[in-house]
Design a protein around this motif. Structure first.
Motif, mmCIF file in Angstrom:
data_model
loop_
_atom_site.group_PDB
_atom_site.id
_atom_site.type_symbol
_atom_site.label_atom_id
_atom_site.label_comp_id
_atom_site.label_asym_id
_atom_site.label_seq_id
_atom_site.Cartn_x
_atom_site.Cartn_y
_atom_site.Cartn_z
ATOM 1 N N LEU A 6 89.205 5.643 -12.097
ATOM 2 C CA LEU A 6 89.499 6.985 -12.608
ATOM 3 C C LEU A 6 89.387 6.988 -14.128
ATOM 4 N N LEU A 7 89.980 5.998 -14.781
ATOM 5 C CA LEU A 7 89.914 5.934 -16.246
ATOM 6 C C LEU A 7 88.468 5.809 -16.721
ATOM 7 N N SER A 8 87.686 5.017 -16.023
ATOM 8 C CA SER A 8 86.288 4.853 -16.378
ATOM 9 C C SER A 8 85.537 6.173 -16.218
ATOM 10 N N SER A 9 85.780 6.861 -15.102
ATOM 11 C CA SER A 9 85.126 8.152 -14.856
ATOM 12 C C SER A 9 85.525 9.179 -15.902
ATOM 13 N N GLU A 17 84.998 18.620 -18.074
ATOM 14 C CA GLU A 17 84.756 18.074 -16.732
ATOM 15 C C GLU A 17 85.883 17.166 -16.255
ATOM 16 N N ALA A 18 86.757 16.763 -17.149
ATOM 17 C CA ALA A 18 87.825 15.814 -16.814
ATOM 18 C C ALA A 18 88.742 16.363 -15.729
ATOM 19 N N ALA A 20 88.004 18.352 -13.222
ATOM 20 C CA ALA A 20 87.354 18.233 -11.919
ATOM 21 C C ALA A 20 87.378 16.786 -11.427
ATOM 22 N N VAL A 21 87.142 15.832 -12.324
ATOM 23 C CA VAL A 21 87.181 14.415 -11.947
ATOM 24 C C VAL A 21 88.577 14.042 -11.484
ATOM 25 N N PHE A 22 89.583 14.488 -12.233
ATOM 26 C CA PHE A 22 90.961 14.164 -11.862
ATOM 27 C C PHE A 22 91.336 14.813 -10.526
ATOM 28 N N ARG A 23 90.946 16.075 -10.300
ATOM 29 C CA ARG A 23 91.240 16.745 -9.022
ATOM 30 C C ARG A 23 90.573 16.023 -7.850
ATOM 31 N N ASP A 24 89.337 15.576 -8.040
ATOM 32 C CA ASP A 24 88.655 14.832 -6.975
ATOM 33 C C ASP A 24 89.393 13.531 -6.671
ATOM 34 N N HIS A 25 89.835 12.856 -7.727
ATOM 35 C CA HIS A 25 90.594 11.616 -7.533
ATOM 36 C C HIS A 25 91.906 11.900 -6.806
ATOM 37 N N LEU A 26 92.593 12.937 -7.231
ATOM 38 C CA LEU A 26 93.866 13.297 -6.607
ATOM 39 C C LEU A 26 93.676 13.672 -5.143
#
Length: 119
Positions: A6-9, A17-18, A20-26
């Motif tokens: 997640l941190l890398s992404s 965009e962060a 959306a990346v965090f929501r996908d991870h969650l």
């Protein structure tokens, strides 16, 4: 603890965009948490896999199911449990799966887990 993937992404995307990346991870973390909690309920009812308990309940495969997360229906594979009865057997309703199908209860559970983990 935050996943290094997640941190890398998050480090490779713009700030817009962060989210959306965090929501996908969650979303993935919530799906895994739900699967783990349902699996634990099945273990409590039936005993460990390949070492069934001597009780009335037993594993009976899986079925398609769904949960609602952030207003969207998510497909899941739900385990099936059956209970032996005098006349045969009956499906056991898994309390954890039913809770995961209720969006408000799921949201409250997720928030309490996040708060508990950060304290």
């Amino acid at each position: 603890m935050i996943d290094s993937n997640l941190l890398s992404s998050l480090g490779q995307v713009s700030s817009s965009e962060a989210g959306a990346v965090f929501r996908d991870h969650l979303r993935g973390a919530v799906r895994q948490m739900i699967s783990d909690v349902i699996a634990e309920e099945v273990t409590q009812l039936c005993g460990p896999k390949h070492h069934p308990a001597d009780g009335d309940c037993y594993r009976a495969g899986t079925a398609r199911g769904s949960i609602v997360y952030e207003g969207e229906r998510e497909s899941v594979k739900r385990p099936r449990v059956r209970r032996r009865t005098e006349g045969g057997n009956e499906e056991v309703e898994l309390a954890t799966y039913q809770a995961a199908r209720c969006p408000e209860q799921l949201k409250e559970s997720i928030i309490s887990v996040i708060l508990w983990a950060t304290c």
